[in-house]
Design an enzyme around this catalytic site. Structure first.
Site: not given
Length: 467
Positions: A160, A400
């Site tokens: 992070h 995708n």
């Protein structure tokens, strides 16, 4: 619920994927806003049906999928070179990214479970340590898991301190675009000058109320862990209809449409009030802190400098602030939802300006190299604290890789802190529902399930149309 509680994951292979082009080694300093983040890792996963189920035209074997993922990852790391580096300390003791193309640990695994059997409602049991990798080296780790049904799960864990969710989303979208041989829709920018401090620096007193140098905090008490102090993760869904209803309650008495409370404010107010209403008077604490993560990119855009605004749109790093409110539990219990929503709206207002983020950058500069932390996380013995981070930009439908959209996706953030963490994001159904990932103390989860089960419903295979 048609879920299989215990399933095994077998790691077949781990290798290092580096950027496909040779890169010169150099240092990338973290920005002042990166330095606000502790050393925590964030996970994310995307689950895909067996491609043959989606379409008979897509007949891709697992080995081919893995090759596509690895090849396109190596290509993506050319643009996102920070993810192929390592975090090291500089002479001042601050973290920096050494961009040395040491690469990403890429794991191939097999799980003896079908997608429809995975209990997403309880990610501690189904995701943690199974479908999202533990990052042992570097800045990013990837795991691709083949399922018994021919479906696959792509899990990632990133540091992070190097990237916020917005940056991770940029990377994931770019990776899926290159997997389909498409041009990148957004190039990342590592131009730290976008977040340089001003000379002379200036910040408002309100920043002192939100962040604090770690050395000024009292030492952490070592206490026996109460079973109710254990943290638990859950994934729920909230229907669009319920969100609309909460929003109308939160806007009760709002005369102007300009000052309407948003869905995130309304859901946050409901959660704050719900947990407060279940707190027993026998508990020692009286106050309850509640914060919401604000992304500063749009706040820092000036609309005057087009080039600067373009860089901020693709800026890779952390551009976050965590404003919060603190109220007496009794007050949260007694007041109506619209009053709580007004409190949420007021504390959020502090962080909605360009000046707030410029001031935050200057505040960090004034305290360097002393490590600092968001005050809401420094709640030792002060009562509960919960942070909501909106995942409304979660790009599930865009991830995708060439074998269809994900059937399900979620962040996974089981960090060790006592402050709760909640991440709402759009449902893969695209129907206005939200998926809500929660990482809270056990007693808080129990309160929510006892009194707000009509709003927060467990994510099941049925809900996700997997069966």
């Amino acid at each position: 619920m048609n879920s299989k509680r215990n399933f095994n994951v077998k790691v077949n292979k781990t290798e290092i994927v580096a950027a496909v082009l040779p890169m010169q080694k150099y240092w990338l300093p973290l920005s002042n806003l990166d330095l606000l983040l502790p050393a925590v890792d964030v996970g994310v996963l995307f689950c895909y049906l067996n491609p043959i189920i989606i379409s008979e035209k897509i007949n891709v074997e697992f080995s081919s999928m893995v090759k596509i993922l690895k090849d396109s990852l190596a290509e993506t790391l050319v643009s996102y070179y920070a993810f192929a580096g390592e975090i090291v300390e500089n002479l001042a003791g601050e973290p920096e990214v050494l961009c040395n193309n040491s690469g990403v640990y890429f794991t191939e695994a097999f799980a003896d479970v079908e997608l429809k059997e995975i209990n997403f409602y309880n990610p501690d049991e189904s995701i943690e340590g199974k479908l999202v990798p533990k990052k042992k080296h570097g800045v990013l780790a990837v795991q691709v898991t083949q399922l018994k049904c021919g479906g696959i799960v792509v899990g990632c864990t990133f540091d992070h301190r190097v990237a916020d969710a917005y940056s991770a989303n940029l990377f994931l979208v770019s990776w899926s675009e290159l997997a389909q041989s498409k041009p990148l829709s957004q190039l990342p920018s590592f131009r730290r000058s976008s977040l340089f401090p001003r000379r002379p620096g200036y910040y408002d007193d309100s920043v002192d109320g939100l962040y604090v140098p770690i050395k000024t905090l009292p030492p952490t008490k070592t206490a026996t862990l109460n079973p109710n102090d254990q943290v638990t993760s859950r994934i729920y869904y909230v229907t669009g209809e319920k969100l609309g209803h909460l929003q109308s309650l939160a806007n009760h008495d709002q005369k102007s449409t300009k000052s309407q409370r948003s869905k995130i404010e309304s859901l946050s107010a409901f959660l704050w009030k719900t947990i407060a209403c279940g707190v027993k008077e026998t508990l020692s604490f009286k106050n309850f802190r509640f914060g919401i993560v604000v992304d500063g990119r749009t706040r820092l855009m000036s609309n005057r400098d087009n080039n600067q605004d373009k860089l901020l749109k693709g800026y890779f790093g952390n551009v976050l602030s965590i404003p919060f409110g603190e109220k007496k539990i009794e007050e949260l219990k007694e007041k109506p939802l619209n009053w709580v929503a007004n409190v949420v709206h007021e504390f959020l207002d502090i962080a909605k300006t360009r000046e707030h983020f410029l001031g935050l950058i200057d505040w960090v500069e004034a305290h360097r190299p002393e490590p600092v932390v968001a005050k809401i996380y420094a709640t030792e013995g002060d009562g509960p604290a919960v942070v909501v981070s909106s995942g409304q930009q979660f790009p599930a439908k865009k991830i995708n890789f060439g074998w269809g959209e994900p059937a399900f996706g979620s962040y996974h953030f089981p960090w060790a802190g006592k402050s709760g963490y909640v991440m709402p994001m759009p449902s893969p159904k695209g129907n206005g529902d939200w998926i809500v990932y929660m990482h809270l103390l056990k007693w808080q989860i129990e309160l929510i399930e006892a009194s707000a089960a009509h709003v927060f419903e467990p994510v099941t295979a049925n809900y996700l149309n997997l069966i």
